[in-house]
Design an enzyme around this catalytic site. Structure first.
Site, PDB file in Angstrom:
ATOM      1  N   ASP A  26     -11.552 -12.418   6.810  1.00  0.00           N
ATOM      2  CA  ASP A  26     -10.677 -11.234   6.867  1.00  0.00           C
ATOM      3  C   ASP A  26     -11.461  -9.960   6.527  1.00  0.00           C
ATOM      4  O   ASP A  26     -11.423  -8.973   7.264  1.00  0.00           O
ATOM      5  CB  ASP A  26      -9.506 -11.370   5.887  1.00  0.00           C
ATOM      6  CG  ASP A  26      -8.455 -12.353   6.371  1.00  0.00           C
ATOM      7  OD1 ASP A  26      -8.758 -13.125   7.301  1.00  0.00           O
ATOM      8  OD2 ASP A  26      -7.337 -12.348   5.819  1.00  0.00           O
ATOM      9  N   ALA A  31      -7.431  -5.163   4.323  1.00  0.00           N
ATOM     10  CA  ALA A  31      -7.445  -3.819   4.922  1.00  0.00           C
ATOM     11  C   ALA A  31      -7.238  -2.742   3.857  1.00  0.00           C
ATOM     12  O   ALA A  31      -7.905  -1.701   3.867  1.00  0.00           O
ATOM     13  CB  ALA A  31      -6.375  -3.716   6.002  1.00  0.00           C
ATOM     14  N   PRO A  48       2.270  -5.366   7.664  1.00  0.00           N
ATOM     15  CA  PRO A  48       3.199  -6.117   6.807  1.00  0.00           C
ATOM     16  C   PRO A  48       2.442  -7.020   5.829  1.00  0.00           C
ATOM     17  O   PRO A  48       1.429  -7.620   6.194  1.00  0.00           O
ATOM     18  CB  PRO A  48       4.046  -6.928   7.790  1.00  0.00           C
ATOM     19  CG  PRO A  48       3.423  -6.772   9.131  1.00  0.00           C
ATOM     20  CD  PRO A  48       2.459  -5.636   9.089  1.00  0.00           C
ATOM     21  N   SER A  50      -3.417  -7.657   5.451  1.00  0.00           N
ATOM     22  CA  SER A  50      -3.075  -6.424   4.733  1.00  0.00           C
ATOM     23  C   SER A  50      -3.906  -6.252   3.452  1.00  0.00           C
ATOM     24  O   SER A  50      -4.367  -5.148   3.160  1.00  0.00           O
ATOM     25  CB  SER A  50      -1.577  -6.356   4.431  1.00  0.00           C
ATOM     26  OG  SER A  50      -1.263  -7.049   3.264  1.00  0.00           O
ATOM     27  N   LEU A  52      -1.766 -10.762   8.792  1.00  0.00           N
ATOM     28  CA  LEU A  52      -2.454  -9.685   9.522  1.00  0.00           C
ATOM     29  C   LEU A  52      -3.509  -8.975   8.669  1.00  0.00           C
ATOM     30  O   LEU A  52      -4.010  -7.914   9.044  1.00  0.00           O
ATOM     31  CB  LEU A  52      -1.448  -8.673  10.080  1.00  0.00           C
ATOM     32  CG  LEU A  52      -0.485  -9.198  11.159  1.00  0.00           C
ATOM     33  CD1 LEU A  52       0.389  -8.071  11.691  1.00  0.00           C
ATOM     34  CD2 LEU A  52      -1.243  -9.853  12.313  1.00  0.00           C
TER      35      LEU A  52
HETATM   36  C1  MEV Z   1      -6.526 -16.022   6.604  1.00  0.00           C
HETATM   37  O1  MEV Z   1      -6.525 -14.898   7.451  1.00  0.00           O
HETATM   38  C2  MEV Z   1      -7.317 -17.135   7.210  1.00  0.00           C
HETATM   39  C3  MEV Z   1      -7.401 -18.411   6.377  1.00  0.00           C
HETATM   40  O2  MEV Z   1      -8.299 -19.269   7.087  1.00  0.00           O
HETATM   41  C4  MEV Z   1      -7.901 -18.156   4.972  1.00  0.00           C
HETATM   42  C5  MEV Z   1      -9.361 -17.755   4.921  1.00  0.00           C
HETATM   43  O3  MEV Z   1     -10.083 -17.893   5.907  1.00  0.00           O
HETATM   44  O4  MEV Z   1      -9.798 -17.326   3.833  1.00  0.00           O
HETATM   45  C6  MEV Z   1      -6.060 -19.115   6.297  1.00  0.00           C
END
Ligand code: MEV
Length: 313
Positions: A152, A111, A101, A108, A106
């Protein structure tokens, strides 16, 4: 039949979201139950270099040459060509789909990028290593939100649990015992860029308060890593509850997230917290393996639009 099909998983942040943007430690893991996919169809009848990008989820169907330089998918393709010093791709259609989603914490965006980088480099006969995939995906992440920590793209490119500190060598690790998680989706779309921007403004307005919150998150992440390696899910659950309190103080939880966290704890979860940018999107609950379906049912009864049961090992 596509010439190449490449995938990339979703991810959850177990500990340290937001604080990780400010150089503190965080822990993340891939989620293989959801994924982005890029299929490459060779188009030998078309002139070399003619590349069509199709992403039905965002209603995109365009030639690469027609897309602006900042368009994330176009940028990803140009980055691979630059990295591999390939002047152009053989004529092809790149079809990008995803079961992750969007704007839900998550991963996206990262990915989709990693699957595209993987597919194009494989199509060119030079599949990129995870470290290169991650570095290129980071360039695209900067478009999704201006100050990404890089966690990420890292966890998604390496497809392993990671202990991550911005600017430091990556550490992957394996939990001593499998960690059973239930992921609950509030159904509320919440772009990471907005939550990250709000935290930045709050930090600028009250730096001492936010630095203290980031330090607390850092201590929790480091302790969590020891508990994961020691194999103590009960202690880890308590740390998740504390992490959620810290995230609430940062202003990134929401009533929907709080309700799902409370419902999972009442149904027997060892700990629960929001995961990712917050404000909406997903939360995670750590459970004993036998309790996963009862916690998932409690989350759905409390309004989760979907749940995913996953194991980190
Ligand atoms: C996003 O998955 C995690 C955050 O800490 C943003 C980032 O680390 O770039 C909110």
């Amino acid at each position: 039949m596509p010439a190449v099909r490449a995938h990339a998983p979703g991810k959850v942040i177990l500990f340290g979201e937001h604080a990780v943007v400010y150089g503190r430690a965080a822990i993340a893991a891939p989620v293989q139950q959801v994924r982005a996919t890029t299929a490459v169809m060779a188009e030998p009848r078309l002139p070399a270099g003619q590349v069509r990008l199709q992403a039905p989820d965002i209603h995109l169907d365009a030639l690469l040459d027609e897309l602006p330089a900042w368009q994330p998918l176009a940028l990803a393709v140009r980055l691979v060509l630059g990295e591999l010093r390939a002047p152009r791709l053989p004529a092809c259609t790149l079809r990008i789909t995803s079961t992750i989603p969007v704007a839900s914490g998550l991963g996206s965006g990262a990915a989709v990028t990693v699957s595209l980088l993987r597919a194009v480099s494989t199509f060119l006969g030079q599949p990129l290593e995870p470290s290169r995939l991650s570095a290129l995906a980071y360039e695209v992440e900067k478009i999704h939100h201006g100050t990404p920590s890089g966690i990420d793209n890292t966890v998604i490119a390496f497809e392993q649990p990671v202990f991550f500190v911005r600017g430091q060598p990556l550490e992957t690790f394996a939990p001593a015992v499998p960690l059973h998680l239930v992921i609950g989706d509030t159904g509320v779309s919440s772009p990471t860029a907005i939550a990250v921007g709000d935290v930045r403004r709050a930090w600028q307005a009250a730096p001492a308060e936010y630095e203290a919150l980031f330090d607390r998150a850092d201590r929790i992440s480091r302790q969590a890593r020891s508990e994961i390696e020691r194999g103590d899910p009960t202690a880890l659950g308590l740390l998740m509850v504390e992490a959620q309190e810290v995230l609430k103080s940062m202003g990134v939880s929401s009533s929907d997230l709080d309700r799902l966290v409370a419902a999972s704890l009442a149904a027997g979860a060892l700990g629960a917290k929001l995961s990712g940018g917050g404000r909406g999107g997903n939360m995670i609950a750590l459970v004993h393996s036998g309790a996963a379906s009862q916690v998932a049912a409690a989350l759905e009864a409390a309004g989760a639009v979907r749940t995913i049961i996953t194991v980190i090992q």
